[in-house]
Design a protein around this motif. Structure first.
Motif, mmCIF file in Angstrom:
data_model
loop_
_atom_site.group_PDB
_atom_site.id
_atom_site.type_symbol
_atom_site.label_atom_id
_atom_site.label_comp_id
_atom_site.label_asym_id
_atom_site.label_seq_id
_atom_site.Cartn_x
_atom_site.Cartn_y
_atom_site.Cartn_z
ATOM 1 N N ILE A 1 30.568 0.828 64.608
ATOM 2 C CA ILE A 1 31.584 0.478 63.460
ATOM 3 C C ILE A 1 30.627 -0.499 62.907
ATOM 4 O O ILE A 1 29.799 -0.992 63.301
ATOM 5 N N SER A 2 30.014 -0.103 61.275
ATOM 6 C CA SER A 2 29.114 -1.153 60.768
ATOM 7 C C SER A 2 29.433 -3.054 61.145
ATOM 8 O O SER A 2 30.259 -3.712 60.611
ATOM 9 N N PRO A 3 28.022 -3.295 61.303
ATOM 10 C CA PRO A 3 28.375 -5.690 60.950
ATOM 11 C C PRO A 3 29.317 -5.554 59.416
ATOM 12 O O PRO A 3 29.832 -6.517 59.910
ATOM 13 N N ILE B 1 8.057 -7.186 58.137
ATOM 14 C CA ILE B 1 6.764 -6.824 57.888
ATOM 15 C C ILE B 1 5.988 -8.506 57.242
ATOM 16 O O ILE B 1 6.489 -8.409 55.916
ATOM 17 N N ASP B 2 5.114 -8.155 57.412
ATOM 18 C CA ASP B 2 3.660 -9.043 56.360
ATOM 19 C C ASP B 2 3.363 -8.167 55.654
ATOM 20 O O ASP B 2 2.757 -7.382 55.730
ATOM 21 N N LEU B 3 3.869 -8.457 54.534
ATOM 22 C CA LEU B 3 3.015 -7.912 53.729
ATOM 23 C C LEU B 3 1.475 -7.539 52.934
ATOM 24 O O LEU B 3 0.600 -6.518 52.478
ATOM 25 N N LYS B 4 1.003 -7.913 53.546
ATOM 26 C CA LYS B 4 -0.634 -8.958 53.518
ATOM 27 C C LYS B 4 -1.260 -7.935 53.959
ATOM 28 O O LYS B 4 -1.995 -7.204 54.322
ATOM 29 N N SER B 5 -1.079 -7.954 55.619
ATOM 30 C CA SER B 5 -1.861 -7.323 57.010
ATOM 31 C C SER B 5 -0.980 -6.340 57.435
ATOM 32 O O SER B 5 -1.868 -5.026 57.890
ATOM 33 N N GLY B 6 0.001 -6.266 57.027
ATOM 34 C CA GLY B 6 1.217 -4.529 57.086
ATOM 35 C C GLY B 6 1.556 -5.021 59.068
ATOM 36 O O GLY B 6 2.153 -3.832 59.387
ATOM 37 N N GLU B 7 1.280 -6.180 59.371
ATOM 38 C CA GLU B 7 1.514 -6.566 60.568
ATOM 39 C C GLU B 7 3.091 -6.968 60.728
ATOM 40 O O GLU B 7 3.580 -7.109 60.078
ATOM 41 N N VAL B 8 3.462 -6.107 61.731
ATOM 42 C CA VAL B 8 4.845 -7.203 62.276
ATOM 43 C C VAL B 8 4.871 -8.381 63.028
ATOM 44 O O VAL B 8 4.515 -8.957 63.546
ATOM 45 N N ALA B 9 5.257 -9.776 62.043
ATOM 46 C CA ALA B 9 5.091 -11.046 61.938
ATOM 47 C C ALA B 9 6.680 -11.276 63.024
ATOM 48 O O ALA B 9 6.742 -12.457 63.309
ATOM 49 N N GLY B 10 7.784 -10.035 63.013
ATOM 50 C CA GLY B 10 9.171 -10.358 63.863
ATOM 51 C C GLY B 10 9.721 -9.565 63.745
ATOM 52 O O GLY B 10 9.998 -8.893 63.521
ATOM 53 N N PHE B 11 11.130 -10.068 63.954
ATOM 54 C CA PHE B 11 12.359 -9.304 63.960
ATOM 55 C C PHE B 11 13.467 -9.390 63.780
ATOM 56 O O PHE B 11 13.408 -10.752 64.060
ATOM 57 N N GLU B 12 14.565 -9.371 63.062
ATOM 58 C CA GLU B 12 16.091 -9.152 62.548
ATOM 59 C C GLU B 12 16.783 -8.815 63.261
ATOM 60 O O GLU B 12 16.844 -8.098 63.977
ATOM 61 N N ALA B 13 17.852 -9.888 64.918
ATOM 62 C CA ALA B 13 18.435 -9.335 65.479
ATOM 63 C C ALA B 13 19.743 -9.590 64.473
ATOM 64 O O ALA B 13 20.290 -10.010 63.915
ATOM 65 N N LEU B 14 20.212 -8.551 64.616
ATOM 66 C CA LEU B 14 21.291 -7.248 64.401
ATOM 67 C C LEU B 14 22.382 -6.311 65.013
ATOM 68 O O LEU B 14 21.986 -6.134 65.829
ATOM 69 N N ALA B 15 23.570 -6.972 64.829
ATOM 70 C CA ALA B 15 24.327 -6.645 66.084
ATOM 71 C C ALA B 15 25.404 -5.161 65.801
ATOM 72 O O ALA B 15 24.917 -5.008 64.455
ATOM 73 N N PRO C 1 33.139 -9.563 59.383
ATOM 74 C CA PRO C 1 33.759 -10.652 58.718
ATOM 75 C C PRO C 1 35.600 -10.376 59.611
ATOM 76 O O PRO C 1 36.262 -11.716 59.185
ATOM 77 N N VAL C 2 35.876 -9.156 60.328
ATOM 78 C CA VAL C 2 36.997 -9.364 61.609
ATOM 79 C C VAL C 2 36.593 -11.011 62.010
ATOM 80 O O VAL C 2 37.320 -11.584 62.633
ATOM 81 N N ALA C 3 35.434 -10.296 62.203
ATOM 82 C CA ALA C 3 35.173 -11.491 63.492
ATOM 83 C C ALA C 3 34.912 -13.031 63.407
ATOM 84 O O ALA C 3 35.576 -14.218 63.744
ATOM 85 N N GLU C 4 35.027 -13.839 61.979
ATOM 86 C CA GLU C 4 35.091 -14.500 61.312
ATOM 87 C C GLU C 4 36.302 -14.841 60.651
ATOM 88 O O GLU C 4 36.766 -16.105 61.082
#
Ligand code: C2E
Ligand code: MG
Ligand code: MG
Length: 578
Positions: A367-369, A343-357, A374-377
């Motif tokens: 199963i949490s990432p 979130i853009d903290l000034k405007s409150g709009e969505v600026a982007g998204f973080e992609a999380l597996a 770490p197992v994948a690494e």
């Protein structure tokens, strides 16, 4: 010892009962082994009815003495052979008997075989007795076995023998009433392959022998040592005062290894890792040994002897099965990407998204990432996972553009592991994702951690530069938790600092955290970077961070990571919201 043959030359003379037939006698002499015909009369008396020359030869070397003595001892006495023969005629003993003649080293081993012969008289049973001297065969077997159980370099028992040693200790432990316990120590000589490579295998052999000698000097009477692998030794120790005894043995071993080893003109220091496992009642030797080996791995990491803990092993097993199952999940495309709004903290709009597996396992549930990444690494699967995440995230954003009919004012952040930076062609992966999705570089933000820089700054610089050449944004994830130097921050083309959640969530209670966040914000400003705060869980935090000048933020206060469809909906709901 006098032999029967001197008197009964040829050995065909019947001793008692009915005479042997000419057929019997020629049959006996034709046999290539010592043989005799034994009868059992109506009264139950046993008698020999003829024997061949080989039978005489056999007697000559036995402790029985004369043929008469043999008859007296074996047929009329209460000995093993007489009892077996009687039993055989009565149908209760088997056709074979192994017996020993004489004690000690001069003792000989025989195998007697019994076969029925047709009766000549109704009341008399007959049997063909053949005897084979197995002394040489058994000695050879024993020598071979001893060889099989011995390590030829050190003369110590080997891996196979060690299992038997554990088994024997287990038996005594089960039988002991005084609570005597046993433990297995596995001693791993560290850096052995390096020494072997640089100094040659002869020097390596010499080192192993000296190491083994020192080990012996550290052991107590009753402890048992074996060489269980190239640079691995196993010890069975008996414990009177529980695990403390085993720990003491480990300390003694480490003490005798402290002095440097002389190899030719060189003196080298050899360290060892020691793992311990206490024997459980009725435990399989292999399992106990494996446990001690597992503890060695822990000892290598800890830098001191470690006792096997079932909990750690079960965690390791879980990691191992997660690895196998993750490989399968990747093959079957069972992982998902979720998207957390930034979130853009000034405007409150969505600026982007973080992609999380996200991985929803059919049996284990979510199963949490933080568990599977770490197992994948560790296993290298992160390369495949990383490529998949990059493609998938780019495709999703392109799909949103298509669906809304406009180029959305959004970017997608994709996490890159330090292992990917070190081993994969990141620029290639990113440009192929851009190519196949049709997105331009500035729609992508790559989130890297400080560990990617620390491991190999030169390579990191090339990767960062290549990403910038593709117009992508570079963000430093979890900032503040790693060890990167400010010099690198200044030198590398970093666009965004993501302030780690640990500082952000502590801000409301801990003035130090506020000071750190302030410092990061002014550092970012000084270096011309933007900032994102991770883990905003309350309105208060959001406004405080906005007041402090933080550009954007993500956190459960705004939204948890969402499925693609819900994420797009979220963006729509906040568009022009404020
Ligand atoms: P990260 O990159 O720092 O991602 C942020 C993590 O913080 C996410 O955890 C997110 O769900 C969590 N989070 C966000 N806001 C809040 C909040 O307000 N409170 C709390 N308690 N947590 C919040 P997640 O999804 O469990 O991911 C954990 C880590 O796993 C990520 O940390 C990232 O390092 C790694 N990861 C996840 N997906 C990928 C991936 O596709 N590739 C790579 N290389 N790493 C990934
Ligand atoms: Mg991240
Ligand atoms: Mg992070």
């Amino acid at each position: 010892m006098q032999a029967a043959s001197q008197r009964s030359s040829g050995g065909a003379a019947p001793q008692q009962g009915s005479p042997a037939t000419a057929n019997d006698l020629s049959l006996l002499d034709a046999l290539p082994i010592a043989a005799a015909v034994v009868t059992r009369g109506a009264s139950g008396v046993l008698a020999i009815h003829g024997h061949n020359r080989r039978f005489d030869d056999l007697l000559r070397n036995s402790s029985v003495g004369t043929f008469d003595e043999l008859v007296a001892k074996c047929l009329h006495g209460e000995g093993l052979i007489a009892a077996h023969l009687r039993g055989w005629f009565e149908g209760t003993s088997s056709d074979e008997l192994d017996f020993r003649d004489g004690d000690g080293v001069s003792g000989r081993f025989f195998r007697m075989k019994l076969a029925p012969l047709p009766r000549l008289q109704a009341e008399e049973q007959r049997c063909l007795v053949s005897v084979v001297d197995r002394t040489v065969e058994l000695q050879a077997e024993r020598t071979l076995r001893a060889e099989m159980l011995r390590d030829s370099l050190t003369g110590l028992p080997n891996r196979l023998a060690f299992t038997e040693m554990i088994e024997a200790a287990n038996d005594t432990q089960s039988a002991a009433e005084d609570g005597l316990e046993h433990a297995v120590l596995v001693v791993d000589m560290l850096r052995f392959s390096r020494i072997n490579e640089t100094m040659g295998s002869l020097a390596g052999d010499e080192l192993i022998i000296t190491f083994a000698r020192r080990l012996i000097s550290a052991l107590r009477a009753g402890d048992k040592l074996a060489r269980t692998g190239g640079n691995e030794f196993g010890v069975v120790v008996s414990l009177r005062r529980g695990i403390a005894d085993a720990m003491r043995a480990a300390t003694r071993i480490q003490e005798v290894m402290t002095a440097p080893f002389k190899l030719g003109d060189l003196e080298i220091k050899v360290d060892c890792a020691i793992g311990l496992a206490v024997m459980q009642h009725g435990q399989e030797p292999e399992e106990l040994f494996r446990n001690a080996q597992f503890a060695v791995k822990q000892a290598k990491q800890a830098g001191r002897p470690q006792v096997y803990e079932a909990k750690q092993a079960s965690e390791a097993r879980r990691r191992f099965s997660i690895e196998t199952e993750l490989r399968r999940a990747l093959d079957r495309d069972e992982l998902k990407l979720f998207y957390q709004p930034l979130i853009d903290l000034k405007s409150g709009e969505v600026a982007g998204f973080e992609a999380l597996a996200r991985w929803s396992h059919e049996d284990r549930g979510e199963i949490s990432p933080s568990e599977f990444i770490p197992v994948a690494e560790e296993s290298g699967l992160i390369l495949a996972l990383g490529r998949w995440a990059m493609d998938k995230a780019a495709q999703t954003l392109a799909e949103w553009d298509r669906r809304t009919g406009e180029q959305l004012p959004l970017y997608v952040g994709v996490n890159l592991s330090a292992i990917q930076v070190a081993r994969d062609d990141i620029a290639g992966v990113v440009s192929s994702a851009l190519r196949s999705s049709g997105l331009t570089g500035e729609r992508l933000t790559l989130e890297l951690t400080e560990s990617s820089i620390v491991q190999d700054p030169g390579r990191a610089t090339r990767v960062f530069d290549a990403l910038k050449a593709l117009d992508a944004t570079v963000a430093m994830d979890d900032f503040g938790t790693g060890y990167s130097s400010l010099a690198y921050l200044q030198r590398l083309p970093i666009d965004v600092l993501k302030i780690d959640r640990s500082f952000v969530s502590a801000m409301m209670v801990d003035p130090d955290s506020v000071a750190i966040v302030r410092a990061v914000l002014s550092l970012a400003e000084a270096l011309g970077m933007s900032t994102t705060a991770e883990g905003i869980e309350s309105r208060e935090l959001a406004t405080t961070l906005a007041t402090l000048g933080c550009a954007s933020g993500q956190g459960f206060y705004f939204a948890k990571p969402l499925e693609a469809e819900a994420a797009l909906e979220y963006w729509r709901s906040r568009r022009h919201c404020c």
